[in-house]
Design a protein around this motif. Structure first.
Motif, PDB file in Angstrom:
ATOM      1  N   PRO A  29      38.099  33.575  31.434  1.00  0.00           N
ATOM      2  CA  PRO A  29      38.895  33.698  32.501  1.00  0.00           C
ATOM      3  C   PRO A  29      40.046  34.698  32.402  1.00  0.00           C
ATOM      4  CG  PRO A  29      38.788  31.370  31.876  1.00  0.00           C
ATOM      5  CD  PRO A  29      38.265  32.295  30.779  1.00  0.00           C
ATOM      6  N   TRP A  30      40.594  35.109  31.210  1.00  0.00           N
ATOM      7  CA  TRP A  30      41.285  36.197  31.045  1.00  0.00           C
ATOM      8  C   TRP A  30      40.592  37.698  31.002  1.00  0.00           C
ATOM      9  CZ3 TRP A  30      46.294  35.791  31.852  1.00  0.00           C
ATOM     10  CH2 TRP A  30      46.657  34.739  31.602  1.00  0.00           C
ATOM     11  N   LEU A  31      39.354  37.737  30.734  1.00  0.00           N
ATOM     12  CA  LEU A  31      38.565  38.828  30.785  1.00  0.00           C
ATOM     13  C   LEU A  31      38.229  39.166  32.230  1.00  0.00           C
ATOM     14  CD1 LEU A  31      37.202  41.437  29.765  1.00  0.00           C
ATOM     15  CD2 LEU A  31      35.179  39.807  29.478  1.00  0.00           C
ATOM     16  N   ALA A  32      37.858  37.931  33.066  1.00  0.00           N
ATOM     17  CA  ALA A  32      37.701  38.250  34.788  1.00  0.00           C
ATOM     18  C   ALA A  32      38.832  38.484  35.335  1.00  0.00           C
ATOM     19  CB  ALA A  32      37.260  36.539  35.116  1.00  0.00           C
ATOM     20  N   PHE A  33      40.238  38.063  34.764  1.00  0.00           N
ATOM     21  CA  PHE A  33      41.540  38.398  35.389  1.00  0.00           C
ATOM     22  C   PHE A  33      41.659  40.071  35.220  1.00  0.00           C
ATOM     23  CE2 PHE A  33      45.884  39.790  34.706  1.00  0.00           C
ATOM     24  CZ  PHE A  33      46.352  39.598  35.713  1.00  0.00           C
ATOM     25  N   ALA A  34      41.414  40.624  33.953  1.00  0.00           N
ATOM     26  CA  ALA A  34      41.590  41.970  33.567  1.00  0.00           C
ATOM     27  C   ALA A  34      40.550  43.075  34.239  1.00  0.00           C
ATOM     28  CB  ALA A  34      41.234  42.291  32.087  1.00  0.00           C
ATOM     29  N   VAL A  35      39.202  42.429  34.475  1.00  0.00           N
ATOM     30  CA  VAL A  35      38.120  43.069  35.086  1.00  0.00           C
ATOM     31  C   VAL A  35      38.411  43.283  36.513  1.00  0.00           C
ATOM     32  CG1 VAL A  35      35.814  43.361  35.788  1.00  0.00           C
ATOM     33  CG2 VAL A  35      36.426  42.994  33.384  1.00  0.00           C
ATOM     34  N   GLY A  36      38.848  42.138  37.266  1.00  0.00           N
ATOM     35  CA  GLY A  36      39.440  41.964  38.392  1.00  0.00           C
ATOM     36  C   GLY A  36      40.658  42.866  38.878  1.00  0.00           C
ATOM     37  N   PHE A  37      41.509  42.921  38.069  1.00  0.00           N
ATOM     38  CA  PHE A  37      42.605  43.746  38.270  1.00  0.00           C
ATOM     39  C   PHE A  37      42.362  45.285  38.282  1.00  0.00           C
ATOM     40  CE2 PHE A  37      46.390  46.438  36.684  1.00  0.00           C
ATOM     41  CZ  PHE A  37      47.180  46.094  37.554  1.00  0.00           C
ATOM     42  N   VAL A  38      41.541  45.553  37.181  1.00  0.00           N
ATOM     43  CA  VAL A  38      41.069  46.998  37.200  1.00  0.00           C
ATOM     44  C   VAL A  38      40.380  47.340  38.441  1.00  0.00           C
ATOM     45  CG1 VAL A  38      39.626  48.735  35.918  1.00  0.00           C
ATOM     46  CG2 VAL A  38      41.147  47.340  34.643  1.00  0.00           C
ATOM     47  N   GLY A  39      39.256  46.573  38.714  1.00  0.00           N
ATOM     48  CA  GLY A  39      38.579  46.811  39.967  1.00  0.00           C
ATOM     49  C   GLY A  39      39.278  46.913  41.396  1.00  0.00           C
ATOM     50  N   ASN A  40      40.241  45.912  41.382  1.00  0.00           N
ATOM     51  CA  ASN A  40      41.163  45.865  42.669  1.00  0.00           C
ATOM     52  C   ASN A  40      41.976  47.057  42.615  1.00  0.00           C
ATOM     53  OD1 ASN A  40      43.084  42.984  44.054  1.00  0.00           O
ATOM     54  ND2 ASN A  40      42.437  45.048  45.010  1.00  0.00           N
ATOM     55  N   MET A  41      42.379  47.771  41.485  1.00  0.00           N
ATOM     56  CA  MET A  41      43.233  48.700  41.654  1.00  0.00           C
ATOM     57  C   MET A  41      42.718  50.226  41.726  1.00  0.00           C
ATOM     58  SD  MET A  41      46.596  47.628  41.655  1.00  0.00           S
ATOM     59  CE  MET A  41      47.281  49.425  41.526  1.00  0.00           C
ATOM     60  N   LEU A  42      41.298  50.240  41.502  1.00  0.00           N
ATOM     61  CA  LEU A  42      40.454  51.616  41.442  1.00  0.00           C
ATOM     62  C   LEU A  42      40.766  52.315  42.710  1.00  0.00           C
ATOM     63  CD1 LEU A  42      37.433  50.842  39.274  1.00  0.00           C
ATOM     64  CD2 LEU A  42      39.192  52.628  38.854  1.00  0.00           C
ATOM     65  N   PRO A  43      40.564  51.597  43.924  1.00  0.00           N
ATOM     66  CA  PRO A  43      40.454  52.146  45.217  1.00  0.00           C
ATOM     67  C   PRO A  43      41.797  52.440  45.981  1.00  0.00           C
ATOM     68  CG  PRO A  43      39.845  50.223  45.583  1.00  0.00           C
ATOM     69  CD  PRO A  43      39.778  50.321  43.982  1.00  0.00           C
ATOM     70  N   ILE A  44      42.883  51.869  45.288  1.00  0.00           N
ATOM     71  CA  ILE A  44      44.133  51.787  46.032  1.00  0.00           C
ATOM     72  C   ILE A  44      44.888  53.069  45.916  1.00  0.00           C
ATOM     73  CG2 ILE A  44      46.570  50.682  45.822  1.00  0.00           C
ATOM     74  CD1 ILE A  44      44.070  48.751  46.774  1.00  0.00           C
ATOM     75  N   PRO A  45      45.003  54.173  44.786  1.00  0.00           N
ATOM     76  CA  PRO A  45      45.323  55.219  45.051  1.00  0.00           C
ATOM     77  C   PRO A  45      44.969  56.224  46.254  1.00  0.00           C
ATOM     78  CG  PRO A  45      45.203  55.015  42.628  1.00  0.00           C
ATOM     79  CD  PRO A  45      44.374  53.818  43.514  1.00  0.00           C
ATOM     80  N   ILE A  46      43.392  56.201  46.216  1.00  0.00           N
ATOM     81  CA  ILE A  46      42.641  56.975  47.211  1.00  0.00           C
ATOM     82  C   ILE A  46      43.050  56.407  48.652  1.00  0.00           C
ATOM     83  CG2 ILE A  46      40.314  57.487  47.969  1.00  0.00           C
ATOM     84  CD1 ILE A  46      39.648  56.882  45.145  1.00  0.00           C
ATOM     85  N   LEU A  47      43.153  55.141  48.908  1.00  0.00           N
ATOM     86  CA  LEU A  47      43.665  54.553  50.254  1.00  0.00           C
ATOM     87  C   LEU A  47      45.060  54.956  50.499  1.00  0.00           C
ATOM     88  CD1 LEU A  47      42.155  51.048  49.768  1.00  0.00           C
ATOM     89  CD2 LEU A  47      41.148  52.808  51.184  1.00  0.00           C
TER      90      LEU A  47
END
Length: 149
Positions: A29-47
Protein backbone atom coordinates in the motif's frame (compact mmCIF):
# COMPACT_ATOMS: atom_id res chain seq x y z
CA UNK A 1 3.72 -0.60 -10.97
CA UNK A 2 3.39 0.97 -14.44
CA UNK A 3 -0.38 0.49 -14.32
CA UNK A 4 -0.49 2.42 -11.03
CA UNK A 5 1.69 5.21 -12.41
CA UNK A 6 -0.38 5.62 -15.58
CA UNK A 7 -3.67 5.47 -13.65
CA UNK A 8 -2.44 8.29 -11.39
CA UNK A 9 -1.63 10.45 -14.41
CA UNK A 10 -5.19 10.25 -15.76
CA UNK A 11 -7.71 12.99 -15.06
CA UNK A 12 -10.60 11.95 -12.82
CA UNK A 13 -8.85 8.79 -11.56
CA UNK A 14 -5.61 10.38 -10.34
CA UNK A 15 -4.18 9.11 -7.02
CA UNK A 16 -7.70 8.19 -5.87
CA UNK A 17 -7.85 5.47 -8.50
CA UNK A 18 -4.15 4.61 -8.57
CA UNK A 19 -3.84 3.41 -4.98
CA UNK A 20 -6.64 0.80 -5.22
CA UNK A 21 -5.28 -0.27 -8.63
CA UNK A 22 -1.79 -0.66 -7.19
CA UNK A 23 -2.94 -2.57 -4.11
CA UNK A 24 -5.17 -4.81 -6.27
CA UNK A 25 -2.12 -5.48 -8.46
CA UNK A 26 -0.19 -6.69 -5.44
CA UNK A 27 1.83 -3.59 -4.56
CA UNK A 28 2.52 -2.74 -0.96
CA UNK A 29 0.00 0.00 0.00
CA UNK A 30 2.78 2.53 0.76
CA UNK A 31 4.48 1.79 -2.56
CA UNK A 32 1.13 2.24 -4.31
CA UNK A 33 0.81 5.59 -2.50
CA UNK A 34 4.32 6.70 -3.55
CA UNK A 35 3.90 5.64 -7.19
CA UNK A 36 0.42 7.18 -7.26
CA UNK A 37 1.74 10.46 -5.86
CA UNK A 38 4.55 10.68 -8.42
CA UNK A 39 2.23 9.76 -11.28
CA UNK A 40 -0.41 12.25 -10.19
CA UNK A 41 2.14 15.08 -9.93
CA UNK A 42 3.98 14.44 -13.23
CA UNK A 43 1.57 16.31 -15.54
CA UNK A 44 0.70 19.10 -13.09
CA UNK A 45 3.48 21.65 -13.80
CA UNK A 46 2.80 21.39 -17.52
CA UNK A 47 -0.94 21.82 -16.95
CA UNK A 48 -0.44 24.88 -14.74
CA UNK A 49 1.88 26.53 -17.26
CA UNK A 50 0.00 25.72 -20.47
CA UNK A 51 -3.73 25.30 -19.78
CA UNK A 52 -4.66 28.98 -20.01
CA UNK A 53 -2.56 29.49 -23.14
CA UNK A 54 -4.10 26.45 -24.84
CA UNK A 55 -7.64 27.57 -23.98
CA UNK A 56 -6.95 31.07 -25.30
CA UNK A 57 -5.43 29.66 -28.51
CA UNK A 58 -8.41 27.34 -29.05
CA UNK A 59 -10.86 30.21 -28.51
CA UNK A 60 -8.89 32.50 -30.85
CA UNK A 61 -9.07 29.89 -33.61
CA UNK A 62 -12.68 28.96 -32.81
CA UNK A 63 -11.74 25.33 -32.18
CA UNK A 64 -13.29 22.91 -29.69
CA UNK A 65 -15.68 25.60 -28.49
CA UNK A 66 -17.69 23.26 -26.26
CA UNK A 67 -14.58 21.82 -24.63
CA UNK A 68 -13.07 25.22 -23.90
CA UNK A 69 -16.37 26.48 -22.49
CA UNK A 70 -16.63 23.38 -20.29
CA UNK A 71 -13.04 23.80 -19.04
CA UNK A 72 -13.55 27.46 -18.27
CA UNK A 73 -16.84 26.73 -16.51
CA UNK A 74 -15.30 23.95 -14.42
CA UNK A 75 -12.29 26.08 -13.61
CA UNK A 76 -14.33 29.13 -12.69
CA UNK A 77 -16.46 27.11 -10.25
CA UNK A 78 -13.33 25.94 -8.48
CA UNK A 79 -11.73 29.37 -8.78
CA UNK A 80 -14.53 31.06 -6.84
CA UNK A 81 -13.80 28.81 -3.88
CA UNK A 82 -10.03 29.02 -4.19
CA UNK A 83 -9.70 32.74 -4.82
CA UNK A 84 -10.82 33.65 -1.30
CA UNK A 85 -8.23 31.47 0.42
CA UNK A 86 -5.53 31.31 -2.32
CA UNK A 87 -2.89 28.71 -1.33
CA UNK A 88 -5.05 27.00 1.31
CA UNK A 89 -8.12 27.09 -0.91
CA UNK A 90 -6.22 25.31 -3.65
CA UNK A 91 -4.87 22.80 -1.13
CA UNK A 92 -8.39 22.01 0.16
CA UNK A 93 -9.79 21.71 -3.37
CA UNK A 94 -7.18 19.08 -4.21
CA UNK A 95 -7.12 17.32 -0.82
CA UNK A 96 -10.78 16.32 -0.75
CA UNK A 97 -10.92 13.01 -2.66
CA UNK A 98 -14.28 13.53 -4.34
CA UNK A 99 -15.29 13.65 -8.01
CA UNK A 100 -14.55 17.04 -9.52
CA UNK A 101 -11.62 17.72 -7.21
CA UNK A 102 -7.99 16.69 -7.48
CA UNK A 103 -4.71 17.79 -8.99
CA UNK A 104 -6.02 18.22 -12.54
CA UNK A 105 -8.83 20.49 -11.34
CA UNK A 106 -6.39 22.30 -9.06
CA UNK A 107 -4.01 22.87 -11.97
CA UNK A 108 -6.88 24.18 -14.12
CA UNK A 109 -7.97 26.56 -11.36
CA UNK A 110 -4.40 27.71 -10.68
CA UNK A 111 -3.89 28.34 -14.38
CA UNK A 112 -7.13 30.30 -14.76
CA UNK A 113 -6.27 32.37 -11.66
CA UNK A 114 -2.75 33.01 -13.00
CA UNK A 115 -1.22 31.54 -9.85
CA UNK A 116 2.53 31.25 -10.08
CA UNK A 117 3.91 27.72 -10.35
CA UNK A 118 6.04 28.14 -7.21
CA UNK A 119 2.88 28.93 -5.21
CA UNK A 120 0.43 26.52 -6.85
CA UNK A 121 2.63 23.42 -7.08
CA UNK A 122 3.25 23.03 -3.32
CA UNK A 123 -0.46 23.51 -2.56
CA UNK A 124 -1.40 20.88 -5.13
CA UNK A 125 1.34 18.48 -3.96
CA UNK A 126 0.18 18.77 -0.35
CA UNK A 127 -3.41 18.24 -1.45
CA UNK A 128 -2.48 15.15 -3.48
CA UNK A 129 -0.61 13.75 -0.47
CA UNK A 130 -3.60 14.26 1.85
CA UNK A 131 -6.06 12.83 -0.69
CA UNK A 132 -3.72 9.88 -1.18
CA UNK A 133 -3.48 9.27 2.56
CA UNK A 134 -7.27 9.33 2.86
CA UNK A 135 -7.61 6.84 0.00
CA UNK A 136 -4.77 4.73 1.45
CA UNK A 137 -6.51 4.55 4.82
CA UNK A 138 -9.82 3.62 3.22
CA UNK A 139 -8.13 1.05 0.97
CA UNK A 140 -6.17 -0.40 3.88
CA UNK A 141 -9.35 -0.49 5.97
CA UNK A 142 -11.19 -2.42 3.25
CA UNK A 143 -8.26 -4.85 2.97
CA UNK A 144 -8.15 -5.32 6.74
CA UNK A 145 -11.90 -5.76 7.00
CA UNK A 146 -11.78 -8.31 4.18
CA UNK A 147 -9.16 -10.35 5.97
CA UNK A 148 -11.36 -10.54 9.07
CA UNK A 149 -14.19 -12.18 7.16
Amino acid sequence: MLKTLVTAMLPILEIRGAIPVGVASGLDPWLAFAVGFVGNMLPIPILILLTRKVIEWLKKHNMLVKLTAWLENKGSKGAQKVQKYSFWGLFILVAIPLPGTGAWTGALVASLLDMRLKRALPAIAMGVAVAGLIVLLVTYGVISAGSLI
